[in-house]
Write an enzyme that holds these catalytic residues in place. Structure first.
Site, PDB file in Angstrom:
ATOM      1  N   ASP A  91     -78.669  12.603 -43.587  1.00  0.00           N
ATOM      2  CA  ASP A  91     -77.591  11.665 -42.529  1.00  0.00           C
ATOM      3  C   ASP A  91     -78.590  11.172 -41.920  1.00  0.00           C
ATOM      4  O   ASP A  91     -79.336  11.416 -40.512  1.00  0.00           O
ATOM      5  CB  ASP A  91     -76.810  12.474 -42.303  1.00  0.00           C
ATOM      6  N   ASP A 102     -75.640   3.430 -40.213  1.00  0.00           N
ATOM      7  CA  ASP A 102     -75.312   4.812 -40.287  1.00  0.00           C
ATOM      8  C   ASP A 102     -75.571   5.339 -41.453  1.00  0.00           C
ATOM      9  O   ASP A 102     -75.048   4.305 -42.325  1.00  0.00           O
ATOM     10  CB  ASP A 102     -74.062   5.863 -39.549  1.00  0.00           C
ATOM     11  N   HIS A 161     -66.327   6.607 -39.918  1.00  0.00           N
ATOM     12  CA  HIS A 161     -65.801   6.607 -38.033  1.00  0.00           C
ATOM     13  C   HIS A 161     -65.867   5.194 -37.914  1.00  0.00           C
ATOM     14  O   HIS A 161     -67.136   4.476 -38.765  1.00  0.00           O
ATOM     15  CB  HIS A 161     -66.768   7.557 -37.696  1.00  0.00           C
ATOM     16  N   HIS A 169     -69.300   7.472 -32.913  1.00  0.00           N
ATOM     17  CA  HIS A 169     -68.226   7.952 -33.499  1.00  0.00           C
ATOM     18  C   HIS A 169     -67.107   7.253 -32.908  1.00  0.00           C
ATOM     19  O   HIS A 169     -67.362   8.056 -31.436  1.00  0.00           O
ATOM     20  CB  HIS A 169     -67.977   9.607 -33.573  1.00  0.00           C
ATOM     21  N   GLU A 194     -67.741   7.737 -44.821  1.00  0.00           N
ATOM     22  CA  GLU A 194     -68.753   8.806 -46.185  1.00  0.00           C
ATOM     23  C   GLU A 194     -68.533  10.363 -46.020  1.00  0.00           C
ATOM     24  O   GLU A 194     -67.600  11.162 -45.669  1.00  0.00           O
ATOM     25  CB  GLU A 194     -70.119   9.382 -45.024  1.00  0.00           C
ATOM     26  N   GLU A 283     -72.928   7.526 -47.889  1.00  0.00           N
ATOM     27  CA  GLU A 283     -72.196   7.481 -46.921  1.00  0.00           C
ATOM     28  C   GLU A 283     -72.861   5.322 -46.583  1.00  0.00           C
ATOM     29  O   GLU A 283     -74.376   5.183 -47.226  1.00  0.00           O
ATOM     30  CB  GLU A 283     -72.916   7.791 -45.676  1.00  0.00           C
TER      31      GLU A 283
HETATM   32 CO    CO Z   1     -71.901   8.631 -39.799  1.00  0.00          CO
END
Ligand code: CO
Length: 298
Positions: A91, A102, A161, A169, A194, A283
């Site tokens: 990640d 992200d 998020h 976030h 995600e 994600e």
């Molecule tokens: Co994330």
């Protein structure tokens, strides 16, 4: 006409896109380096160095989650662990002047291709329903449906998020299951979706190890190393998460202990399923547009 016009060509969105372009390239290059015997620390540092070479900054430490781990694991300063025949989630985050992207990918060395595939397909299904006005609960329902269909469970206490300026976030949460009280997405929202899939129960708990931290509040500390660490944190990372190994002061662990004790920083314990289970993840970051969405980390 809408009362508020969002300009998707503005500098802010261009920086989100630039972060996404850098991140897509780094994700692919990093995933190629994950193989049995490769070092966790070298893979994490490779990704973080590549992000800087390409003109971005890491938005948080590269998360390398193994098997039952789902999130918040990153190599320690002197980490000597290597990959085995495991389920590995990477990640990774990039920011350009605080505007984020992200993304995550699973590299399966464990011989469970269906588990690795489930969150990928769930993410595609989620992206397909995104348009202005879509409810987050509907996105979660799509994710849950696909993962159920594979015979696995979504991890329900981890969510997608929003991405704010210098904030990794923010609202809204994007659930990984159907929920009734959600919110709706609007044009200009930047969100990370995600899905996590597992052959375990679908709920992660906090482990004991902690290598990722972020600033909780402004404050003062007297200890010299703690003060040096705090200066670096407030200047370089601001409110974004950082790793112990990123701190330049000598005795970083001691500095962090002091900052934690004063409630100036807080840690993110590793989140994991029960021992013996596997977790997979996928994600992407996207911008909600008039006609649907634009994936910045494709
Ligand atoms: Co994330």
């Amino acid at each position: 006409m809408a009362e508020s016009e969002v300009d998707l060509e503005s500098e802010q969105y261009e920086k989100h896109r630039e972060a996404g372009r850098i991140l897509s390239q780094v994700r692919e290059e990093t995933a190629e380096r994950v193989e049995v015997g490769a070092s966790h620390l070298e893979v994490a540092e490779y990704a973080e160095d590549r992000i800087r070479e390409l003109g971005g900054k890491p938005a948080f430490p590269v998360n390398i989650s193994i098997d039952e781990e789902a999130a918040h694991a990153t190599p320690s300063i002197d980490d000597d662990s290597t990959f085995g025949e495991e389920m590995i989630n990477l990640d990774i985050g990039v920011h350009v002047d605080g505007w984020l992207a992200d993304t995550a990918i699973t590299v399966d060395l464990s011989g469970n291709p269906e588990l690795a595939e489930a969150p990928e397909e769930a993410l595609e299904a989620a992206i397909d329903v995104i348009e202005p006005g879509v409810e987050t609960g509907e996105i979660g329902a799509e994710i849950e449906d696909v993962i159920d269909g594979y015979g696995f469970n979504p991890v329900v206490n981890l969510t997608g998020h929003g991405l704010g300026h210098w904030e990794q976030h923010t609202s809204p949460n994007i659930p990984n299951r159907a929920v009734s009280q959600g919110t709706t997405l609007e044009v200009g929202d930047v969100v990370a979706i995600e899905p996590f899939a597992t052959d375990g129960g679908g709920k992660v708990t906090e482990g004991s190890s902690e290598e990722i931290f972020s600033l909780e509040r402004e404050g003062n500390v007297r200890n010299r190393q703690a003060r040096a660490a705090l200066d670096q944190i407030t200047e370089e990372f601001r409110t974004l998460p950082f790793a112990t190994r990123w701190l330049e002061t000598d005795r970083p662990k001691m500095a962090l202990r002091r900052l934690k004790r004063s409630d100036i920083v807080h840690g993110y314990p590793v989140l994991k399923e029960d021992d013996g289970c596997l977790v997979s993840q996928k994600e992407h970051t996207l911008i909600v547009t008039e006609s649907g969405c634009e994936v910045t980390t494709e």
